[in-house]
Design a protein around this motif. Structure first.
Motif, PDB file in Angstrom:
ATOM      1  N   VAL A 122      -6.192  -3.010  -6.053  1.00 12.42           N
ATOM      2  CA  VAL A 122      -6.152  -1.951  -5.047  1.00 12.42           C
ATOM      3  C   VAL A 122      -7.396  -1.104  -5.262  1.00 12.42           C
ATOM      4  O   VAL A 122      -7.639  -0.634  -6.361  1.00 12.42           O
ATOM      5  N   ASN A 123      -8.216  -0.953  -4.205  1.00  5.87           N
ATOM      6  CA  ASN A 123      -9.412  -0.132  -4.339  1.00  5.87           C
ATOM      7  C   ASN A 123      -9.785   0.464  -2.993  1.00  5.87           C
ATOM      8  O   ASN A 123      -9.313   0.007  -1.955  1.00  5.87           O
ATOM      9  N   PRO A 124     -10.635   1.489  -2.988  1.00  3.16           N
ATOM     10  CA  PRO A 124     -10.931   2.192  -1.733  1.00  3.16           C
ATOM     11  C   PRO A 124     -11.674   1.343  -0.708  1.00  3.16           C
ATOM     12  O   PRO A 124     -11.885   1.789   0.411  1.00  3.16           O
ATOM     13  N   TYR A 125     -12.074   0.114  -1.068  1.00  5.25           N
ATOM     14  CA  TYR A 125     -12.839  -0.699  -0.128  1.00  5.25           C
ATOM     15  C   TYR A 125     -12.042  -1.860   0.436  1.00  5.25           C
ATOM     16  O   TYR A 125     -12.613  -2.771   1.018  1.00  5.25           O
ATOM     17  N   LEU A 126     -10.718  -1.820   0.247  1.00  7.13           N
ATOM     18  CA  LEU A 126      -9.901  -2.921   0.761  1.00  7.13           C
ATOM     19  C   LEU A 126     -10.084  -3.089   2.266  1.00  7.13           C
ATOM     20  O   LEU A 126     -10.042  -4.201   2.784  1.00  7.13           O
ATOM     21  N   ASP A 127     -10.273  -1.966   2.965  1.00  3.40           N
ATOM     22  CA  ASP A 127     -10.391  -2.082   4.420  1.00  3.40           C
ATOM     23  C   ASP A 127     -11.636  -2.860   4.839  1.00  3.40           C
ATOM     24  O   ASP A 127     -11.685  -3.406   5.931  1.00  3.40           O
ATOM     25  N   PHE A 128     -12.601  -2.932   3.955  1.00  2.64           N
ATOM     26  CA  PHE A 128     -13.815  -3.676   4.273  1.00  2.64           C
ATOM     27  C   PHE A 128     -13.493  -5.163   4.505  1.00  2.64           C
ATOM     28  O   PHE A 128     -14.018  -5.793   5.413  1.00  2.64           O
ATOM     29  N   TYR A 129     -12.575  -5.704   3.675  1.00  3.39           N
ATOM     30  CA  TYR A 129     -12.160  -7.096   3.884  1.00  3.39           C
ATOM     31  C   TYR A 129     -11.545  -7.258   5.264  1.00  3.39           C
ATOM     32  O   TYR A 129     -11.761  -8.244   5.960  1.00  3.39           O
ATOM     33  N   ALA A 130     -10.747  -6.262   5.616  1.00  3.44           N
ATOM     34  CA  ALA A 130     -10.061  -6.357   6.905  1.00  3.44           C
ATOM     35  C   ALA A 130     -11.058  -6.285   8.058  1.00  3.44           C
ATOM     36  O   ALA A 130     -10.888  -6.935   9.082  1.00  3.44           O
ATOM     37  N   ILE A 131     -12.124  -5.505   7.866  1.00  2.00           N
ATOM     38  CA  ILE A 131     -13.137  -5.441   8.920  1.00  2.00           C
ATOM     39  C   ILE A 131     -13.827  -6.790   9.044  1.00  2.00           C
ATOM     40  O   ILE A 131     -14.114  -7.268  10.133  1.00  2.00           O
ATOM     41  N   LYS A 132     -14.049  -7.430   7.876  1.00  2.79           N
ATOM     42  CA  LYS A 132     -14.685  -8.743   7.939  1.00  2.79           C
ATOM     43  C   LYS A 132     -13.803  -9.765   8.653  1.00  2.79           C
ATOM     44  O   LYS A 132     -14.297 -10.706   9.263  1.00  2.79           O
ATOM     45  N   ALA A 133     -12.492  -9.538   8.575  1.00  2.00           N
ATOM     46  CA  ALA A 133     -11.579 -10.479   9.231  1.00  2.00           C
ATOM     47  C   ALA A 133     -11.784 -10.503  10.750  1.00  2.00           C
ATOM     48  O   ALA A 133     -11.354 -11.445  11.413  1.00  2.00           O
ATOM     49  N   PHE A 134     -12.459  -9.470  11.301  1.00  2.00           N
ATOM     50  CA  PHE A 134     -12.829  -9.514  12.716  1.00  2.00           C
ATOM     51  C   PHE A 134     -13.514 -10.836  13.055  1.00  2.00           C
ATOM     52  O   PHE A 134     -13.301 -11.407  14.109  1.00  2.00           O
ATOM     53  N   ALA A 135     -14.390 -11.258  12.146  1.00  2.60           N
ATOM     54  CA  ALA A 135     -15.157 -12.467  12.407  1.00  2.60           C
ATOM     55  C   ALA A 135     -14.226 -13.665  12.586  1.00  2.60           C
ATOM     56  O   ALA A 135     -14.437 -14.502  13.463  1.00  2.60           O
ATOM     57  N   GLY A 160      -0.285  -7.175   8.767  1.00  6.41           N
ATOM     58  CA  GLY A 160      -1.288  -6.470   7.980  1.00  6.41           C
ATOM     59  C   GLY A 160      -0.773  -6.186   6.584  1.00  6.41           C
ATOM     60  O   GLY A 160      -1.499  -6.298   5.593  1.00  6.41           O
ATOM     61  N   ALA A 161       0.524  -5.826   6.499  1.00  9.11           N
ATOM     62  CA  ALA A 161       1.099  -5.499   5.198  1.00  9.11           C
ATOM     63  C   ALA A 161       1.060  -6.703   4.268  1.00  9.11           C
ATOM     64  O   ALA A 161       0.653  -6.606   3.103  1.00  9.11           O
ATOM     65  N   LEU A 162       1.472  -7.870   4.792  1.00  5.11           N
ATOM     66  CA  LEU A 162       1.442  -9.063   3.948  1.00  5.11           C
ATOM     67  C   LEU A 162       0.009  -9.374   3.525  1.00  5.11           C
ATOM     68  O   LEU A 162      -0.258  -9.680   2.358  1.00  5.11           O
ATOM     69  N   GLY A 163      -0.894  -9.269   4.491  1.00 11.18           N
ATOM     70  CA  GLY A 163      -2.303  -9.511   4.168  1.00 11.18           C
ATOM     71  C   GLY A 163      -2.800  -8.519   3.126  1.00 11.18           C
ATOM     72  O   GLY A 163      -3.509  -8.872   2.193  1.00 11.18           O
ATOM     73  N   GLY A 164      -2.404  -7.259   3.305  1.00  9.73           N
ATOM     74  CA  GLY A 164      -2.848  -6.213   2.387  1.00  9.73           C
ATOM     75  C   GLY A 164      -2.300  -6.437   0.983  1.00  9.73           C
ATOM     76  O   GLY A 164      -3.001  -6.240  -0.014  1.00  9.73           O
ATOM     77  N   LEU A 165      -1.049  -6.876   0.900  1.00 11.65           N
ATOM     78  CA  LEU A 165      -0.459  -7.126  -0.420  1.00 11.65           C
ATOM     79  C   LEU A 165      -1.166  -8.290  -1.105  1.00 11.65           C
ATOM     80  O   LEU A 165      -1.506  -8.229  -2.290  1.00 11.65           O
ATOM     81  N   ALA A 166      -1.388  -9.354  -0.330  1.00 13.76           N
ATOM     82  CA  ALA A 166      -2.069 -10.512  -0.907  1.00 13.76           C
ATOM     83  C   ALA A 166      -3.460 -10.117  -1.392  1.00 13.76           C
ATOM     84  O   ALA A 166      -3.901 -10.516  -2.473  1.00 13.76           O
ATOM     85  N   LEU A 167      -4.113  -9.290  -0.596  1.00 18.23           N
ATOM     86  CA  LEU A 167      -5.456  -8.847  -0.939  1.00 18.23           C
ATOM     87  C   LEU A 167      -5.430  -7.974  -2.200  1.00 18.23           C
ATOM     88  O   LEU A 167      -6.298  -8.084  -3.066  1.00 18.23           O
ATOM     89  N   SER A 168      -4.411  -7.118  -2.275  1.00 17.51           N
ATOM     90  CA  SER A 168      -4.311  -6.241  -3.444  1.00 17.51           C
ATOM     91  C   SER A 168      -4.110  -7.056  -4.714  1.00 17.51           C
ATOM     92  O   SER A 168      -4.594  -6.690  -5.782  1.00 17.51           O
ATOM     93  N   LEU A 169      -3.363  -8.161  -4.600  1.00 17.13           N
ATOM     94  CA  LEU A 169      -3.193  -9.023  -5.759  1.00 17.13           C
ATOM     95  C   LEU A 169      -4.522  -9.646  -6.150  1.00 17.13           C
ATOM     96  O   LEU A 169      -4.850  -9.786  -7.322  1.00 17.13           O
ATOM     97  N   LYS A 170      -5.281 -10.036  -5.158  1.00 18.08           N
ATOM     98  CA  LYS A 170      -6.500 -10.775  -5.408  1.00 18.08           C
ATOM     99  C   LYS A 170      -7.645  -9.878  -5.856  1.00 18.08           C
ATOM    100  O   LYS A 170      -8.394 -10.224  -6.751  1.00 18.08           O
ATOM    101  N   ALA A 171      -7.761  -8.727  -5.203  1.00 20.43           N
ATOM    102  CA  ALA A 171      -8.972  -7.924  -5.419  1.00 20.43           C
ATOM    103  C   ALA A 171      -8.673  -6.570  -6.029  1.00 20.43           C
ATOM    104  O   ALA A 171      -9.524  -5.690  -5.992  1.00 20.43           O
TER     105      ALA A 171
END
Ligand SMILES: Nc1ncnc2c1ncn2[C@@H]1O[C@H](COP(=O)(O)OP(=O)(O)O)[C@@H](O)[C@H]1O
Ligand SMILES: [Mg+2]
Lengths: 340, 280, 292
Positions: free
Chosen positions: C212-225, C199-210
């Motif tokens: 850092v914002n309060p909705y980062l967890d939304f991407y992770a919820i979408k990863a359920f799919a 999760g940490a690696l994913g979160g870091l990559a995501l933070s680089l891309k998008a």
């Protein structure tokens, strides 16, 4: 069990009121509920209306989660569905007292359709499906209501010349619908359907093999939950002059779930009652106190911390919820001072 | 008008005597046939082309060492496992594709090797949910506790009291089953099956873990139902003493196959059986 | 007709995001395999990592930010296992779902106290290069490298090492694995820590891309799919699941956006329901056959 009260038929054994104390308690409770507007001022009466609305919703979720053991994360969205359907019908000139039950039915239908693929699967798939449903419904709300405000026309809120959207009529209308909701929920819980839900909760694998149509029971448990959510949404539309979807987001769903899990899952009335009182009403009161004390972002974060901590804490330490804690406390008092 | 309609809905259900009608006498006629059943779990062949023919009114025992595939076979009959080959026929009807709960409704009930009770519910509720397939109320009637719901409740309670009498569960009615001893749990399990008034009862090691006395009580209850109602029993059991005592016929399984079949006396003296039991 | 450079750009973005989804989905699957439930706290972990990285790297530089956020995530995995997963062993899966949902909120609360709901980019200089039709930023490249390495490392660890095969044994049959003398409890803890790191690696990559914002967890919820498409118990399949999700999102936003504004961000949920309908155990998953 009080001595001297004997049951003559099987029906009496599962009656809602079995002992004189039950009748007395119900009568006192009803009296209190009826007199509340006299006992407290208008602010607290409105707070009580909001309490009742969320009580209806929570009772529904308690059937889905507490009786059938299915985690639903779409409850707030379904409540929103009820609210929007009511708004739509009221706009078309339908009386709100007709619109509210229709709101319940449409939310139930939507719940059923969206969760349909997951009923055949294990419970956690429903958690996922309902989460997806929550976001899909939220998305649709945002499409149809980009301004986050749909007014509810006042004309729809009249009954024989009395305006139901304010004051005492609002309170008593909400109270009446809440009482009917609670009674029907209790009846469902003690019926064979309610028992089958508990069986599915306790052991879904065996339930199917001993003759319970698990697919059907799960679907109906979820649909019934959706019905009460829709009803709560309809009441919410009665209570507000206009609705927006910010109250029907995932956070609302998690709060609903928290009210069930903290209050007492499976204890449809009192579990839900305590859950709403503590989480919803309790927070409303606390929030206004906190507002003066700490910065707003900390207060917002604090809500997550407290609610989340209580949900996890109750699941681990007291899965039967606050009601079980109270029951133990009552036992302790009853036996006091010999309570060891 | 409404009352009449409701009465109509329940027509016949009230009559307990119909629900507990005496079955036809024992005969050679097959009531249940599991034909050429094969069950696989990945590489493991749990049941290997097994055919079992259960006759009307008999008490058939299936024995065999652990892992022989006995439970898997029962699971196929009750519809819980999907076999890769074979079919199940009940009273002339192919039920291979029928979901488990439908098979119960048709008249095949079962008990389990490891407790599969609803642990958070009382003994009474555990037994009463067995009647779910015969519920005669809809959701609305239940929500408003209409006459149909009340009547059904009374009928169901009477049926439950009947098996509670039979299995002597009186004092435990309101106990939560999770708090009962394993022996009692086995009894509740059987009660849940018997309340369904089945034509065939599948029992998976009903005697396992019971004391001698409990075993005798249970065997007596089984024989009573067997003789008074003509119910057919298929019993997986390890206790050879019990089996030879009460079974009409025995099937022996080993490594997924049937290795012997016949009257208790001939089977227990069969060298292959002795080998499987002692050597396996 | 869509212009070629838009399409190429979208496909590339879908690819980068898809890898991130895959890595995050892997975290769900690692937990599902050992605990037979879904870890709803995982999305909050992504958020926590982003904010820890942001706050620490502002004061002590980006390297410290990365290291500390990884450590925090591993620690969070450990704490979740010890405080929730372990006490709930043997309880129905919904208990762990509820408990991790609680943890989801707790972690969010902590994160927002640390991060004050702000939105900001990690302090890392990003430059753009043009490659023909495609415009690529260094942030994209770094996040691709991070996710690629993370995915490769974890999949290899899982499929090729002794620890990996021990975890596989626990996932298949915990009791049996205990019978063989495997340290089941420690392997479970390890899995939760690994999920935290994923999760940490994913979160870091995501933070680089998008950012850092309060909705980062939304991407992770979408990863359920992505997780469901692969099959909850599949490990390697998440790469395909993630990429499919990334591409579907991009294509949906190009094709459907004119009719349904904002569909790109929500198509994942339609996708999820569709998978449940047609292939509930995913492309590579298997239905677990319960015993009775
Ligand atoms: N759900 C299942 N998943 C995987 N293997 C199973 C399952 N059920 C049974 N088996 C395997 O099938 C074989 C037969 O098991 P079982 O039918 O339980 O035998 P018995 O009841 O005769 O002891 C065993 O090797 C067992 O491990
Ligand atoms: Mg067995």
């Amino acid at each position: 069990m009080p001595a001297g009260v004997f049951k003559e038929t099987y029906g009496e054994e599962i009656a809602i009121f079995r002992y004189p104390i039950h009748y007395a308690g119900a009568a006192l409770g009803l009296l209190f509920a009826l007199m509340l507007p006299i006992l407290v001022g208008p602010y607290y009466m409105l707070l009580a209306v909001s309490f009742l609305i969320f009580l209806v919703g929570t009772v529904g979720l308690n059937i889905t989660v507490g009786l059938a053991g299915l985690i639903s994360l779409a409850h707030a969205a379904l409540m929103g569905m009820g609210a929007y359907v009511t708004a739509f019908l009221a706009e078309k000139g339908v009386n709100i007292l007709v619109a509210i039950p229709v709101a319940g039915l449409s939310a139930a239908a939507l719940a059923f359709i969206l969760a349909l693929p997951s009923f055949r699967l294990k419970g956690y798939y429903l958690a996922m499906a309902s989460l997806a449903a929550q976001f899909i419904i939220e998305y649709i709300f945002a499409l149809i209501d980009p301004d986050q405000y749909v007014p509810i026309p006042d004309e729809a809120k009249y009954l024989g010349g009395i305006y139901l959207g304010r004051g005492l009529p609002l309170y008593y209308t909400t109270l009446a619908i809440t009482i009917v909701s609670i009674l029907t929920a209790v009846n469902l819980g003690r019926s064979i359907l309610g028992r089958a839900m508990k069986a599915v909760r306790d052991n879904d694998v065996a339930a199917e093999v001993v003759g319970i149509n698990v697919y059907y029971v799960k679907a109906i448990a979820f649909t019934i939950g959706g019905f009460y959510a829709g009803l709560a949404g309809g009441l919410y539309a009665l209570y507000s002059s206009g609705i927006g979807w910010e109250g029907f987001t995932l956070e609302g769903s998690i709060e609903y779930l928290g009210m069930v899990l903290i209050g007492g899952p499976g204890r449809i009335v009192w579990g839900s009652f305590l859950g709403v009182l503590l989480v919803r009403t309790g927070w409303t009161l606390l929030e206004s106190t906190l507002a003066d004390l700490i910065v707003s972002y900390v207060a917002a974060a604090l809500k997550y911390l407290i609610l989340g901590g209580m949900i996890a804490g109750f699941i681990i330490f007291e899965p039967e919820g606050l009601i079980a804690v109270l029951r133990r406390f009552k036992e302790y008092l009853r036996l006091w001072p010999y309570s060891y | 008008m409404q009352a009449a309609a409701l009465e109509w809905m329940f027509d016949g259900v009230w009559d307990r005597s119909e629900h507990y009608a005496k079955r036809p006498e024992r005969s050679e006629r097959p009531i249940l046939l599991a034909e050429n059943i094969t069950v696989k779990f990945g590489e493991i062949v749990a049941v290997d082309n097994v055919t079992v023919n259960v006759r009307q009114g008999e008490l058939l025992a299936i024995i065999g060492p652990n892992g022989a595939g006995k439970t898997s076979l029962l699971n196929v009959i009750s519809g819980f496992y999907k076999p890769v080959a074979g079919r199940v026929v009940f009273k002339g009807q192919d039920i291979s594709r029928m979901p488990p709960h439908k098979r119960v409704e048709l008249g095949i009930s079962r008990t389990f090797q490891h407790s599969q009770l609803f642990l958070g519910m009382t003994v009474l509720d555990n037994i009463i949910v067995g009647l779910f397939p015969w519920r005669r109320t809809n959701t609305l009637a239940a929500a408003f506790w209409l006459r149909s719901a009340r009547k059904w409740e009374e009928w169901a309670r009477e049926s439950v009291e009947h098996v509670i009498d039979l299995l002597e569960l009186h004092e435990y009615r309101y106990r939560v089953v999770g708090s009962l001893s394993p022996g009692l749990q086995k009894r509740v399990d059987l009660a849940r099956a018997l309340v369904q008034n089945p034509e065939v009862v599948l029992m998976d090691e009903p005697m396992a873990g019971l004391t001698r006395e409990e075993k005798e009580d249970l065997a007596r209850a089984i024989i009573e139902v067997h003789e008074t109602q003509g119910t057919t029993f298929v019993m997986v059991e390890h206790d050879l003493e019990v089996v030879t005592d009460i079974a009409d016929r025995i099937i022996v399984m080993d490594s997924g196959r049937v290795i012997a079949e016949g009257e208790p006396e001939e089977v227990v003296h069969n060298p292959r059986v002795i080998h499987a039991y002692v050597g396996g | 007709m869509v212009e070629a450079n838009i399409l190429v750009g979208a496909l590339f973005q879908g690819f980068v995001l898809g890898l991130i989804y895959a890595l995050i989905a892997l975290g769900f699957n690692i937990i599902y395999r050992v605990s037979k439930s879904i870890n709803f706290a995982h999305p909050a972990l992504i958020l926590l990592v982003g904010y820890v990285a942001l706050v620490v790297s502002r004061q002590n530089g980006i390297a410290a930010g990365l290291i500390i956020s990884l450590a925090v995530a591993a620690l969070a995995g450990l704490v979740l296992e010890k405080s929730l997963a372990k006490p709930l062993i043997g309880k129905p899966p919904v208990a762990l779902i509820g408990a991790t949902l609680g943890a989801f909120y707790v972690i969010r609360g902590v994160t927002f106290i640390v991060g004050r709901f702000e939105a900001a980019a990690l302090p890392l200089q990003s430059t753009y290069y043009s490659l023909g039709l495609l415009k690529v930023s260094t942030n994209d490249l770094v996040s691709m490298a991070v996710t690629g390495a993370g995915l490769l490392g974890l999949i290899l660890l899982h499929n090729k090492t002794r620890i990996g095969s021990a975890i596989r044994a626990v996932a298949e049959d915990a009791e049996g694995a205990a019978g063989y003398g495997l340290p089941v409890s420690r392997l479970m803890t390890l899995s939760w820590i690994l999920a935290g790191l994923t999760g940490a690696l994913g979160g870091l990559a995501l933070s680089l891309k998008a950012q850092v914002n309060p909705y980062l967890d939304f991407y992770a919820i979408k990863a359920f799919a992505a997780s469901i498409l692969a099959g909850l118990d599949s490990i390697g399949g998440v790469v395909l699941g993630g990429l499919a999700l990334g591409l579907v999102e991009q294509l949906a936003s190009i094709v459907l956006e004119p009719y349904l504004p904002g569909i790109g961000g929500h198509i994942a949920f339609f996708f999820l329901l569709l998978i449940l309908l047609v292939k509930p155990y995913g492309l590579f998953g298997t239905e677990r056959i319960e015993r009775i």
